[in-house]
Design a protein around this motif. Structure first.
Motif, PDB file in Angstrom:
ATOM      1  N   UNK A 142      28.924  69.753  59.733  1.00 18.44           N
ATOM      2  CA  UNK A 142      30.361  69.765  59.983  1.00 18.44           C
ATOM      3  C   UNK A 142      30.720  69.786  61.458  1.00 18.44           C
ATOM      4  N   UNK A 143      29.933  69.110  62.269  1.00 15.54           N
ATOM      5  CA  UNK A 143      30.109  69.160  63.719  1.00 15.54           C
ATOM      6  C   UNK A 143      30.700  67.880  64.311  1.00 15.54           C
ATOM      7  N   UNK A 144      31.140  66.975  63.456  1.00 15.52           N
ATOM      8  CA  UNK A 144      31.694  65.710  63.948  1.00 15.52           C
ATOM      9  C   UNK A 144      33.186  65.876  64.226  1.00 15.52           C
ATOM     10  N   UNK A 145      33.628  65.631  65.465  1.00 20.54           N
ATOM     11  CA  UNK A 145      35.056  65.758  65.782  1.00 20.54           C
ATOM     12  C   UNK A 145      35.847  64.607  65.185  1.00 20.54           C
ATOM     13  N   UNK A 146      37.143  64.763  65.149  1.00 18.61           N
ATOM     14  CA  UNK A 146      37.994  63.693  64.649  1.00 18.61           C
ATOM     15  C   UNK A 146      38.053  62.558  65.665  1.00 18.61           C
TER      16      UNK A 146
END
Length: 230
Positions: free
Chosen positions: A119-123
């Motif tokens: 869950x470390x992917x930025x928008x």
């Protein structure tokens, strides 16, 4: 000086190469034009395809950046001695085979996939904003007399030359490379998360080495298949 210039070149190379990689690692409609034809698969990473055209594009972009770097250096205000030193360093840069480039793409894909799992992917919006801030910073440090020096001016000239070769204006550059920031930020977040377990370690090199060992494990555990070259 040479460290600064070459680091900027490396950063631009990453921008150039990762754009095509993202067409393979992300489901981005904006990049569908990169997959308009049936392509030969070079490798799969947990089922995710990486194409030989991606590898070839990386090679072409690296050459494009260094060609721009040499031309901009020749036309710069550097002294003749510094020009010669910088150009020689660019011309004598280490080169990678297509298989070595493929291995780096595989490794980067593994790292991104782990960041996605965690869950470390930025928008995209966060990535675009970071991209724009970095671009404006590079521009300011090249054009503002309070900050500009020969390094920052040359670095920005190289970036502009690359944009020209890609037929991008500033807006197009920001739109295209925002995806690169998205994946780089994700992988950077993965590294920062890993660093949390080394809070008492002050030696960044040791942490980086441990992180590379961690990536080695991820690569070993991944389902990676290689295919014949074109």
């Amino acid at each position: 000086m040479k460290k600064t210039i070459l680091w900027i070149i490396v950063c631009v190379v990453m921008i150039a190469g990762i754009l095509v990689l993202l067409a393979n690692t992300l489901d981005l409609p904006a990049l569908d034009f990169l997959r308009f034809r049936k392509e030969k698969v070079a490798a799969t990473v947990n089922g995710q395809e990486i194409y030989w055209s991606t590898v070839n594009e990386r090679v072409e972009n690296i050459n494009l950046i260094y060609e721009a770097g040499i031309e901009c250096t020749e036309n710069s205000d550097l002294s003749d001695e510094k020009k010669q030193e910088t150009i020689q360093q660019m011309q004598n840069r280490p080169t990678q085979s297509r298989n070595e480039i493929l291995d780096s793409l595989v490794r980067n894909t593994v790292a991104y996939q782990q960041a996605e799992k965690d869950g470390l992917v930025p928008s995209y919006e966060e990535a675009y904003e970071a991209n724009e801030q970095n671009y404006q910073l590079a521009k300011t440090y090249a054009e503002d007399s309070n900050y500009a020096n020969e390094d920052t001016i040359l670095a920005y000239e190289i970036l502009k030359a690359y944009m020209k070769a890609k037929h991008w204006n500033e807006k197009e550059y920001l739109e295209q490379t925002a995806h690169e920031y998205q994946i780089n930020m994700a992988v950077g977040n993965l590294y920062n998360k890993f660093k949390e377990s080394y809070a008492d370690e002050a030696d960044e090199n040791k942490i980086r080495a441990a992180y590379e060992d961690y990536l080695d494990i991820l690569v070993e555990e991944a389902d990676i298949q290689y295919y014949d070259m074109e």
